[in-house]
Motif scaffolding. Structure first.
Motif, PDB file in Angstrom:
ATOM      1  N   HIS A   1       0.822  -1.300  -0.154  1.00  0.00           N
ATOM      2  CA  HIS A   1       0.005   0.010  -0.031  1.00  0.00           C
ATOM      3  C   HIS A   1       0.840   1.008   0.214  1.00  0.00           C
ATOM      4  O   HIS A   1       0.910   1.824   0.865  1.00  0.00           O
ATOM      5  N   GLN A   2       1.639   1.399  -1.091  1.00  0.00           N
ATOM      6  CA  GLN A   2       2.600   2.463  -1.088  1.00  0.00           C
ATOM      7  C   GLN A   2       1.969   3.883  -1.212  1.00  0.00           C
ATOM      8  O   GLN A   2       0.717   4.083  -1.700  1.00  0.00           O
ATOM      9  N   MET A   3       2.561   4.900  -0.601  1.00  0.00           N
ATOM     10  CA  MET A   3       2.041   6.346  -1.297  1.00  0.00           C
ATOM     11  C   MET A   3       2.905   6.731  -2.025  1.00  0.00           C
ATOM     12  O   MET A   3       4.156   6.851  -1.796  1.00  0.00           O
ATOM     13  N   ILE A   4       2.331   6.992  -3.206  1.00  0.00           N
ATOM     14  CA  ILE A   4       3.332   7.028  -4.480  1.00  0.00           C
ATOM     15  C   ILE A   4       3.275   8.723  -4.952  1.00  0.00           C
ATOM     16  O   ILE A   4       2.229   9.229  -4.755  1.00  0.00           O
ATOM     17  N   ASP A   5       4.346   9.154  -5.038  1.00  0.00           N
ATOM     18  CA  ASP A   5       4.526  10.493  -5.128  1.00  0.00           C
ATOM     19  C   ASP A   5       4.039  11.367  -3.962  1.00  0.00           C
ATOM     20  O   ASP A   5       3.285  12.364  -4.239  1.00  0.00           O
ATOM     21  N   CYS A   6       4.235  11.134  -2.866  1.00  0.00           N
ATOM     22  CA  CYS A   6       3.791  11.643  -1.734  1.00  0.00           C
ATOM     23  C   CYS A   6       4.230  13.037  -1.446  1.00  0.00           C
ATOM     24  O   CYS A   6       5.466  13.287  -1.672  1.00  0.00           O
ATOM     25  N   LYS A   7       3.321  14.086  -1.130  1.00  0.00           N
ATOM     26  CA  LYS A   7       3.798  15.419  -1.098  1.00  0.00           C
ATOM     27  C   LYS A   7       3.316  15.851   0.015  1.00  0.00           C
ATOM     28  O   LYS A   7       2.136  15.812   0.588  1.00  0.00           O
ATOM     29  N   ILE A   8       4.302  16.841   0.929  1.00  0.00           N
ATOM     30  CA  ILE A   8       3.794  17.204   2.269  1.00  0.00           C
ATOM     31  C   ILE A   8       3.228  18.514   1.820  1.00  0.00           C
ATOM     32  O   ILE A   8       4.088  19.539   1.492  1.00  0.00           O
TER      33      ILE A   8
END
Length: 118
Positions: free
Chosen positions: A97-104
Motif C-alpha cells: 500500500h505505497q504512498m506514490i509521489d507523496c507530497k507534504i
C-alpha cells in the motif's frame, strides 16, 4: 498522572551502545516509589498536524491528515525532515500500500501536550 502509572507506561533507557539499553529493574523500582517522593513536574511535547497528498497503487488520489508528537523543541526546525522520513518509513513497512509521489502540503504546530506528573 500518578508516577507509578507513568513509569509503568514508559521504557527506561539507561544508555546507548550499539543499541539502546533499557533497565527493567529500574522501571520496577520507580514504579513502586510512593508519589510523595517525587517532585511535581510536567512533560511538554509539541504536536503537529501534517497534511499529505499522494497517489495509491490503484491510481486513486488521497489527501490525508497525520499527526506527530515531537519530544524536543529542537525538532521543530526539522519537522519537514521528520514528516518526509515518516512517508519513507511507511512505504518501506507497507510495500503493498505505497504512498506514490507523496507530497507534504502543510505542517502546522497545533498545540503542546502537557503531562503533569506527581
Amino acid at each position: 498522572m500518578h508516577p507509578s502509572k507513568f513509569f509503568n507506561e514508559c521504557a527506561l533507557r539507561t544508555g546507548i551502545d550499539t543499541f539502546e539499553i533499557y533497565d527493567k529493574e529500574l522501571k520496577d523500582k520507580l514504579s513502586s516509589v510512593h508519589p510523595l517522593n517525587f517532585l511535581k513536574t510536567k512533560i511538554t511535547l509539541s504536536v503537529y498536524q501534517i497534511d499529505l497528498s499522494y497517489m495509491t497503487d490503484k491510481g486513486n488520489y488521497k489527501n490525508v491528515t497525520r499527526y506527530a508528537v515531537m519530544d524536543s523543541e529542537a525538532d521543530d526546525e526539522y519537522m519537514d525532515f521528520w514528516a518526509d522520513m515518516f512517508t519513507r518509513d511507511y512505504n518501506n513497512n507497507h510495500p503493498e500500500h505505497q504512498m506514490i509521489d507523496c507530497k507534504i502540503n502543510s505542517i502546522e504546530k497545533i498545540c503542546e501536550a502537557v503531562l503533569p506528573i506527581g
